[in-house]
Design a protein around this motif. Sequence first.
Motif, PDB file in Angstrom:
ATOM      1  N   UNK A 183       0.839  -1.200   0.000  1.00  0.00           N
ATOM      2  CA  UNK A 183       0.000   0.000   0.000  1.00  0.00           C
ATOM      3  C   UNK A 183       0.875   1.252   0.000  1.00  0.00           C
ATOM      4  N   UNK A 184       1.916   1.259   0.814  1.00  0.00           N
ATOM      5  CA  UNK A 184       2.819   2.411   0.855  1.00  0.00           C
ATOM      6  C   UNK A 184       3.540   2.595  -0.479  1.00  0.00           C
ATOM      7  N   UNK A 185       3.948   1.482  -1.093  1.00  0.00           N
ATOM      8  CA  UNK A 185       4.621   1.577  -2.396  1.00  0.00           C
ATOM      9  C   UNK A 185       3.662   2.131  -3.448  1.00  0.00           C
ATOM     10  N   UNK A 186       2.418   1.660  -3.422  1.00  0.00           N
ATOM     11  CA  UNK A 186       1.433   2.146  -4.394  1.00  0.00           C
ATOM     12  C   UNK A 186       1.165   3.639  -4.208  1.00  0.00           C
ATOM     13  N   UNK A 187       1.090   4.087  -2.961  1.00  0.00           N
ATOM     14  CA  UNK A 187       0.875   5.514  -2.707  1.00  0.00           C
ATOM     15  C   UNK A 187       2.073   6.334  -3.167  1.00  0.00           C
ATOM     16  N   UNK A 188       3.274   5.813  -2.959  1.00  0.00           N
ATOM     17  CA  UNK A 188       4.467   6.534  -3.400  1.00  0.00           C
ATOM     18  C   UNK A 188       4.519   6.633  -4.922  1.00  0.00           C
ATOM     19  N   UNK A 189       4.150   5.557  -5.601  1.00  0.00           N
ATOM     20  CA  UNK A 189       4.131   5.588  -7.062  1.00  0.00           C
ATOM     21  C   UNK A 189       3.058   6.537  -7.583  1.00  0.00           C
ATOM     22  N   UNK A 190       1.940   6.614  -6.862  1.00  0.00           N
ATOM     23  CA  UNK A 190       0.853   7.492  -7.307  1.00  0.00           C
ATOM     24  C   UNK A 190       1.261   8.956  -7.272  1.00  0.00           C
ATOM     25  N   UNK A 191       2.181   9.301  -6.359  1.00  0.00           N
ATOM     26  CA  UNK A 191       2.620  10.692  -6.279  1.00  0.00           C
ATOM     27  C   UNK A 191       3.354  11.133  -7.541  1.00  0.00           C
ATOM     28  N   UNK A 194       1.377  11.173 -13.541  1.00  0.00           N
ATOM     29  CA  UNK A 194       0.908  12.466 -14.073  1.00  0.00           C
ATOM     30  C   UNK A 194      -0.597  12.651 -13.938  1.00  0.00           C
ATOM     31  N   UNK A 195      -1.355  11.566 -14.012  1.00  0.00           N
ATOM     32  CA  UNK A 195      -2.806  11.685 -13.854  1.00  0.00           C
ATOM     33  C   UNK A 195      -3.150  12.122 -12.434  1.00  0.00           C
ATOM     34  N   UNK A 196      -2.489  11.519 -11.455  1.00  0.00           N
ATOM     35  CA  UNK A 196      -2.734  11.891 -10.058  1.00  0.00           C
ATOM     36  C   UNK A 196      -2.308  13.328  -9.803  1.00  0.00           C
ATOM     37  N   UNK A 197      -1.173  13.723 -10.349  1.00  0.00           N
ATOM     38  CA  UNK A 197      -0.711  15.094 -10.159  1.00  0.00           C
ATOM     39  C   UNK A 197      -1.672  16.097 -10.787  1.00  0.00           C
ATOM     40  N   UNK A 198      -2.188  15.769 -11.973  1.00  0.00           N
ATOM     41  CA  UNK A 198      -3.146  16.668 -12.617  1.00  0.00           C
ATOM     42  C   UNK A 198      -4.413  16.793 -11.784  1.00  0.00           C
ATOM     43  N   UNK A 199      -4.894  15.686 -11.275  1.00  0.00           N
ATOM     44  CA  UNK A 199      -6.110  15.735 -10.462  1.00  0.00           C
ATOM     45  C   UNK A 199      -5.876  16.477  -9.154  1.00  0.00           C
ATOM     46  N   UNK A 200      -4.692  16.360  -8.600  1.00  0.00           N
ATOM     47  CA  UNK A 200      -4.389  17.123  -7.387  1.00  0.00           C
ATOM     48  C   UNK A 200      -4.395  18.617  -7.666  1.00  0.00           C
ATOM     49  N   UNK A 201      -3.886  19.020  -8.818  1.00  0.00           N
ATOM     50  CA  UNK A 201      -3.931  20.442  -9.189  1.00  0.00           C
ATOM     51  C   UNK A 201      -5.372  20.920  -9.305  1.00  0.00           C
ATOM     52  N   UNK A 202      -6.207  20.116  -9.940  1.00  0.00           N
ATOM     53  CA  UNK A 202      -7.609  20.508 -10.087  1.00  0.00           C
ATOM     54  C   UNK A 202      -8.312  20.567  -8.736  1.00  0.00           C
ATOM     55  N   UNK A 203      -7.987  19.634  -7.847  1.00  0.00           N
ATOM     56  CA  UNK A 203      -8.617  19.642  -6.529  1.00  0.00           C
ATOM     57  C   UNK A 203      -8.187  20.863  -5.718  1.00  0.00           C
ATOM     58  N   UNK A 204      -6.933  21.272  -5.874  1.00  0.00           N
ATOM     59  CA  UNK A 204      -6.487  22.480  -5.164  1.00  0.00           C
ATOM     60  C   UNK A 204      -7.247  23.708  -5.645  1.00  0.00           C
ATOM     61  N   UNK A 205      -7.517  23.760  -6.944  1.00  0.00           N
ATOM     62  CA  UNK A 205      -8.275  24.897  -7.477  1.00  0.00           C
ATOM     63  C   UNK A 205      -9.714  24.866  -6.971  1.00  0.00           C
ATOM     64  N   UNK A 206     -10.326  23.695  -6.980  1.00  0.00           N
ATOM     65  CA  UNK A 206     -11.718  23.599  -6.551  1.00  0.00           C
ATOM     66  C   UNK A 206     -11.879  23.902  -5.068  1.00  0.00           C
ATOM     67  N   UNK A 207     -10.935  23.454  -4.256  1.00  0.00           N
ATOM     68  CA  UNK A 207     -11.079  23.579  -2.805  1.00  0.00           C
ATOM     69  C   UNK A 207     -10.481  24.869  -2.252  1.00  0.00           C
ATOM     70  N   UNK A 208      -9.860  25.685  -3.075  1.00  0.00           N
ATOM     71  CA  UNK A 208      -9.256  26.909  -2.563  1.00  0.00           C
ATOM     72  C   UNK A 208     -10.336  27.860  -2.052  1.00  0.00           C
ATOM     73  N   UNK A 209     -10.236  28.198  -0.780  1.00  0.00           N
ATOM     74  CA  UNK A 209     -11.221  29.084  -0.175  1.00  0.00           C
ATOM     75  C   UNK A 209     -12.594  28.470  -0.015  1.00  0.00           C
ATOM     76  N   UNK A 210     -12.671  27.127  -0.031  1.00  0.00           N
ATOM     77  CA  UNK A 210     -13.986  26.476   0.058  1.00  0.00           C
ATOM     78  C   UNK A 210     -14.653  26.705   1.402  1.00  0.00           C
ATOM     79  N   UNK A 211     -13.857  27.029   2.422  1.00  0.00           N
ATOM     80  CA  UNK A 211     -14.438  27.233   3.749  1.00  0.00           C
ATOM     81  C   UNK A 211     -15.373  28.438   3.769  1.00  0.00           C
ATOM     82  N   UNK A 212     -15.173  29.366   2.836  1.00  0.00           N
ATOM     83  CA  UNK A 212     -16.020  30.558   2.778  1.00  0.00           C
ATOM     84  C   UNK A 212     -17.212  30.379   1.839  1.00  0.00           C
ATOM     85  N   UNK A 213     -17.354  29.211   1.237  1.00  0.00           N
ATOM     86  CA  UNK A 213     -18.453  28.979   0.302  1.00  0.00           C
ATOM     87  C   UNK A 213     -19.702  28.524   1.052  1.00  0.00           C
TER      88      UNK A 213
END
Length: 365
Positions: A183-191, A194-213
């Motif tokens: 499990x740890x190896x799979x998580x390290x590989x996922x980092x 490129x697909x995981x990295x792209x989705x992380x970028x999109x999630x950061x954009x979506x969740x930025x300032x979400x506490x005020x929504x």
Amino acid sequence: DAELEQQLRPLPTESTGTVPPMIQHTSGGETHSLEIETALMELRERTAEINAMARDFLMVSSTTNQDDMNAFIQSLRGQGFATDLPPVHQAVAQMIMELDFRVQNESNAAIALPQSWSEREALRRFEEVRSTLRDRLENILALHPSDVVKARMAFEQEGRDLNLDLRVPSVSGRLHALFDLHIEIAESQALHDPVVQRRQRMMRILHRGAIHMAENERMTIERLERNIASFEELVQTILESGEEGFDEAQQALVIRFLESKGYDVNTAELRPRVLACAGILGAELGYLSPSEIPRIAPGVLVTETEVDAIVTELKALAASFKPESTQAPEDEAEVAESVADASDSLARVRGKIDRVDELLNRLNG
């Protein structure tokens, strides 16, 4: 004589056996309602599932943290366990404590020599099938990519199918250690995926300032996150069917399609975020250039001449706030002259005051 014998007979002593504080057993004669008995039967049937989830809990917490353990037990209601019933809650807590004791034994056995012939043979069997377990574990993780609990349960079943004696702590400990390592190896590989990295970028954009929504907007973001793969397919299809670029018509098509699926994204907060995520995906897939990605908050554009004018005006404004500097006298002559001038001014003021007083005296006559 019978009375004397009765008096001499020792009194019966009550059993004072103590139960370890970590593991408390309920009395065997306790009866429950039909609802509770049904819930307890279901709990016993799903023991493997409880143990799998409890192992994940014990990796980050412990049974000594009562608040955390109670929160974990209450969260099992979402998995269909009636933990709101006190007997069921107590039974789950009992299972977690017993598993915690077992995990500690597994950790100790992992660094100790076999204590019996049976344990030694069980460990030999584990080493024989280790490579097979490793190969099958990759398939199990592929079948359950986002559900660690089901993957752990399936891996335990694979061990039983390979005739591993999981009752031996040293064997079960090695089995779960192998699972955790993969499990740890799979998580390290996922980092580095490129697909995981792209989705992380999109999630950061979506969740930025979400506490005020608003609450409904946060729920929409969470739903988009759960279905991010479908969102990517939608954007890719629209970009493939359109011409070059990501014009307003295509952007409106993305928003309208999401609205038709129940996503309330046509708001001032969510619309620019969703379109920015779509632009990131288009740039990653080669449909757009980075400059064509929709911006969340476009800035004010000015020319270089306007920038120079603004800077000059700011400098002039700052200079206007500076106090005027007075040149200090450099020698004693200038100091004496300034003192004499001040004395003359004071004399003139006093003369004016005297004339005013004289005029007032005449008026008061």
